[in-house]
Scaffold this motif. Sequence first.
Motif, PDB file in Angstrom:
ATOM      1  N   ARG A   8       0.847  -1.190   0.000  1.00 51.17           N
ATOM      2  CA  ARG A   8       0.000   0.000   0.000  1.00 51.17           C
ATOM      3  C   ARG A   8       0.888   1.247   0.000  1.00 51.17           C
ATOM      4  NH1 ARG A   8      -2.682  -4.061   2.357  1.00 51.17           N
ATOM      5  NH2 ARG A   8      -4.973  -4.098   2.254  1.00 51.17           N
ATOM      6  N   ILE A   9       0.503   2.237  -0.752  1.00 51.43           N
ATOM      7  CA  ILE A   9       1.278   3.480  -0.815  1.00 51.43           C
ATOM      8  C   ILE A   9       0.709   4.540   0.122  1.00 51.43           C
ATOM      9  CG2 ILE A   9       2.029   3.044  -3.179  1.00 51.43           C
ATOM     10  CD1 ILE A   9      -0.072   5.077  -4.107  1.00 51.43           C
ATOM     11  N   TYR A  10      -0.326   4.189   0.875  1.00 54.19           N
ATOM     12  CA  TYR A  10      -0.978   5.126   1.797  1.00 54.19           C
ATOM     13  C   TYR A  10      -0.864   4.606   3.218  1.00 54.19           C
ATOM     14  CZ  TYR A  10      -4.507   1.658   0.562  1.00 54.19           C
ATOM     15  OH  TYR A  10      -5.142   0.471   0.283  1.00 54.19           O
ATOM     16  N   ASN A  11      -0.821   5.527   4.165  1.00 56.10           N
ATOM     17  CA  ASN A  11      -0.628   5.188   5.568  1.00 56.10           C
ATOM     18  C   ASN A  11      -1.970   5.246   6.290  1.00 56.10           C
ATOM     19  OD1 ASN A  11       0.388   4.720   8.096  1.00 56.10           O
ATOM     20  ND2 ASN A  11       1.296   6.746   8.335  1.00 56.10           N
ATOM     21  N   ALA A  12      -2.806   4.269   6.005  1.00 55.22           N
ATOM     22  CA  ALA A  12      -4.141   4.210   6.621  1.00 55.22           C
ATOM     23  C   ALA A  12      -4.740   2.849   6.325  1.00 55.22           C
ATOM     24  CB  ALA A  12      -5.046   5.304   6.061  1.00 55.22           C
ATOM     25  N   LYS A  13      -5.751   2.491   7.084  1.00 52.73           N
ATOM     26  CA  LYS A  13      -6.514   1.299   6.738  1.00 52.73           C
ATOM     27  C   LYS A  13      -7.283   1.572   5.449  1.00 52.73           C
ATOM     28  CE  LYS A  13      -6.977  -0.812  11.264  1.00 52.73           C
ATOM     29  NZ  LYS A  13      -7.892  -1.387  12.265  1.00 52.73           N
ATOM     30  N   ASP A  14      -7.612   0.511   4.750  1.00 54.38           N
ATOM     31  CA  ASP A  14      -8.230   0.665   3.439  1.00 54.38           C
ATOM     32  C   ASP A  14      -9.535   1.461   3.501  1.00 54.38           C
ATOM     33  OD1 ASP A  14      -6.166  -0.869   2.382  1.00 54.38           O
ATOM     34  OD2 ASP A  14      -7.270  -2.748   2.623  1.00 54.38           O
ATOM     35  N   ALA A  15     -10.408   1.103   4.423  1.00 48.20           N
ATOM     36  CA  ALA A  15     -11.695   1.783   4.510  1.00 48.20           C
ATOM     37  C   ALA A  15     -11.525   3.236   4.932  1.00 48.20           C
ATOM     38  CB  ALA A  15     -12.620   1.052   5.492  1.00 48.20           C
ATOM     39  N   ALA A  16     -10.592   3.491   5.850  1.00 46.70           N
ATOM     40  CA  ALA A  16     -10.332   4.872   6.270  1.00 46.70           C
ATOM     41  C   ALA A  16      -9.762   5.684   5.116  1.00 46.70           C
ATOM     42  CB  ALA A  16      -9.374   4.892   7.452  1.00 46.70           C
ATOM     43  N   MET A  17      -8.919   5.068   4.300  1.00 45.48           N
ATOM     44  CA  MET A  17      -8.353   5.763   3.140  1.00 45.48           C
ATOM     45  C   MET A  17      -9.456   6.155   2.169  1.00 45.48           C
ATOM     46  SD  MET A  17      -7.503   5.397  -0.307  1.00 45.48           S
ATOM     47  CE  MET A  17      -7.290   3.650  -0.705  1.00 45.48           C
ATOM     48  N   LEU A  18     -10.337   5.213   1.841  1.00 47.73           N
ATOM     49  CA  LEU A  18     -11.409   5.506   0.895  1.00 47.73           C
ATOM     50  C   LEU A  18     -12.389   6.534   1.453  1.00 47.73           C
ATOM     51  CD1 LEU A  18     -12.160   1.952  -0.563  1.00 47.73           C
ATOM     52  CD2 LEU A  18     -10.965   3.851  -1.690  1.00 47.73           C
ATOM     53  N   THR A  19     -12.646   6.453   2.754  1.00 48.15           N
ATOM     54  CA  THR A  19     -13.528   7.442   3.375  1.00 48.15           C
ATOM     55  C   THR A  19     -12.912   8.833   3.287  1.00 48.15           C
ATOM     56  OG1 THR A  19     -14.401   5.788   4.905  1.00 48.15           O
ATOM     57  CG2 THR A  19     -14.731   8.084   5.492  1.00 48.15           C
ATOM     58  N   THR A  20     -11.623   8.921   3.516  1.00 47.67           N
ATOM     59  CA  THR A  20     -10.922  10.205   3.408  1.00 47.67           C
ATOM     60  C   THR A  20     -11.025  10.754   1.990  1.00 47.67           C
ATOM     61  OG1 THR A  20      -9.386   9.570   5.158  1.00 47.67           O
ATOM     62  CG2 THR A  20      -8.701  11.364   3.716  1.00 47.67           C
ATOM     63  N   LEU A  21     -10.859   9.892   1.006  1.00 48.86           N
ATOM     64  CA  LEU A  21     -11.002  10.323  -0.384  1.00 48.86           C
ATOM     65  C   LEU A  21     -12.420  10.830  -0.649  1.00 48.86           C
ATOM     66  CD1 LEU A  21      -9.043   7.655  -2.489  1.00 48.86           C
ATOM     67  CD2 LEU A  21      -8.193   9.603  -1.179  1.00 48.86           C
ATOM     68  N   SER A  22     -13.399  10.163  -0.066  1.00 47.42           N
ATOM     69  CA  SER A  22     -14.783  10.592  -0.246  1.00 47.42           C
ATOM     70  C   SER A  22     -15.019  11.993   0.302  1.00 47.42           C
ATOM     71  CB  SER A  22     -15.735   9.610   0.453  1.00 47.42           C
ATOM     72  OG  SER A  22     -15.669   8.340  -0.131  1.00 47.42           O
ATOM     73  N   VAL A  23     -14.435  12.279   1.458  1.00 49.16           N
ATOM     74  CA  VAL A  23     -14.587  13.607   2.054  1.00 49.16           C
ATOM     75  C   VAL A  23     -13.892  14.658   1.194  1.00 49.16           C
ATOM     76  CG1 VAL A  23     -14.086  15.027   4.079  1.00 49.16           C
ATOM     77  CG2 VAL A  23     -14.844  12.661   4.371  1.00 49.16           C
ATOM     78  N   ILE A  24     -12.715  14.346   0.691  1.00 48.81           N
ATOM     79  CA  ILE A  24     -12.001  15.269  -0.194  1.00 48.81           C
ATOM     80  C   ILE A  24     -12.860  15.603  -1.407  1.00 48.81           C
ATOM     81  CG2 ILE A  24     -10.067  15.437  -1.825  1.00 48.81           C
ATOM     82  CD1 ILE A  24      -8.372  13.915   0.258  1.00 48.81           C
ATOM     83  N   LEU A  25     -13.474  14.591  -1.992  1.00 50.28           N
ATOM     84  CA  LEU A  25     -14.289  14.810  -3.185  1.00 50.28           C
ATOM     85  C   LEU A  25     -15.572  15.567  -2.852  1.00 50.28           C
ATOM     86  CD1 LEU A  25     -13.703  11.364  -4.893  1.00 50.28           C
ATOM     87  CD2 LEU A  25     -12.736  13.574  -5.562  1.00 50.28           C
ATOM     88  N   GLN A  26     -16.096  15.335  -1.663  1.00 48.17           N
ATOM     89  CA  GLN A  26     -17.252  16.114  -1.208  1.00 48.17           C
ATOM     90  C   GLN A  26     -16.862  17.586  -1.090  1.00 48.17           C
ATOM     91  OE1 GLN A  26     -19.885  14.758   2.190  1.00 48.17           O
ATOM     92  NE2 GLN A  26     -18.876  16.456   3.211  1.00 48.17           N
ATOM     93  N   ASN A  27     -15.692  17.845  -0.554  1.00 48.60           N
ATOM     94  CA  ASN A  27     -15.208  19.224  -0.447  1.00 48.60           C
ATOM     95  C   ASN A  27     -14.974  19.841  -1.822  1.00 48.60           C
ATOM     96  OD1 ASN A  27     -15.268  19.008   2.336  1.00 48.60           O
ATOM     97  ND2 ASN A  27     -13.119  18.437   2.510  1.00 48.60           N
ATOM     98  N   ALA A  28     -14.521  19.020  -2.768  1.00 48.89           N
ATOM     99  CA  ALA A  28     -14.316  19.514  -4.136  1.00 48.89           C
ATOM    100  C   ALA A  28     -15.641  19.943  -4.752  1.00 48.89           C
ATOM    101  CB  ALA A  28     -13.646  18.432  -4.987  1.00 48.89           C
ATOM    102  N   GLU A  29     -16.673  19.149  -4.538  1.00 50.73           N
ATOM    103  CA  GLU A  29     -17.994  19.506  -5.053  1.00 50.73           C
ATOM    104  C   GLU A  29     -18.468  20.840  -4.500  1.00 50.73           C
ATOM    105  OE1 GLU A  29     -20.573  15.645  -6.295  1.00 50.73           O
ATOM    106  OE2 GLU A  29     -20.409  16.013  -4.144  1.00 50.73           O
ATOM    107  N   ALA A  30     -18.203  21.064  -3.218  1.00 50.01           N
ATOM    108  CA  ALA A  30     -18.655  22.295  -2.570  1.00 50.01           C
ATOM    109  C   ALA A  30     -17.918  23.529  -3.075  1.00 50.01           C
ATOM    110  CB  ALA A  30     -18.487  22.173  -1.060  1.00 50.01           C
TER     111      ALA A  30
END
Length: 250
Positions: A8-30
């Motif tokens: 893995r190239i990210y320092n997080a659990k898989d689900a936490a990583m994807l959740t973080t990406l989801s929040v980033i994309l939510q912020n992008a939409e806003a």
Amino acid sequence: MTQAKTKRIYNAKDAAMLTTLSVILQNAEANLSELTAENENWNAALVTALKTRVNNNFSNILGIDPKKNLREATATVKAIQVAALPQLSTVSLRLNVAIKDAARRAEILNQLGFTAFGKKAQAKDQMALIELLAQFKANLTAQVKTEITTSKDIKAAVLDTLLGFADTFSKQNITQETYKANTQIVTADGIAALNETYTAVVTHFAVLVQDFYKKQQSAKKDLFSFAAIKKTVQNTSTTSTAPTPPSTTK
């Protein structure tokens, strides 16, 4: 490709990583209008495609419904943090003017949760924010509200907005338990796909957007920081760095 060679190239659990990406994309939409104005490639089509990719990773690789309550609650927490913390800071600061008597001001700050939880909440401590808003809601009586707003330095609408955030928290079953036990074993191909999604969202998008906001000296830079958002979405008491190479997610 073998599991042993896939890291893995990210320092997080898989689900936490994807959740973080989801929040980033939510912020992008806003903030999409100003992002597209800066770079035409940062558009709705890109954000939609990335969201679909993240959701597919949740479903197809981890075996998690991307609309589970935990993920929705986590996104809610992040959104409330971004919106509530500046207003809480404003109320705390303006109380110095609104309430002239130092002893009374200290009592109000204590009653409303600022004394016990204000600093930790501003440091992005999720549980401190929850506690602060709960205490704020419990102790902002009509009499205290009138006392605070009489000088007109603090608007009643700001207090009402903060009460609304407190209501949202109380209605959400916000727990930061480990992600659902039915998570699938992640294969080497799955890890490779997760790495590619992380690269697409973080390396090729969020890092560039964060740089844009940094150069504008805008606080919005934190809305696109993987490290900052990850601290919010993962449970620091139970979440540890994903081992490499693991055979399962935890």
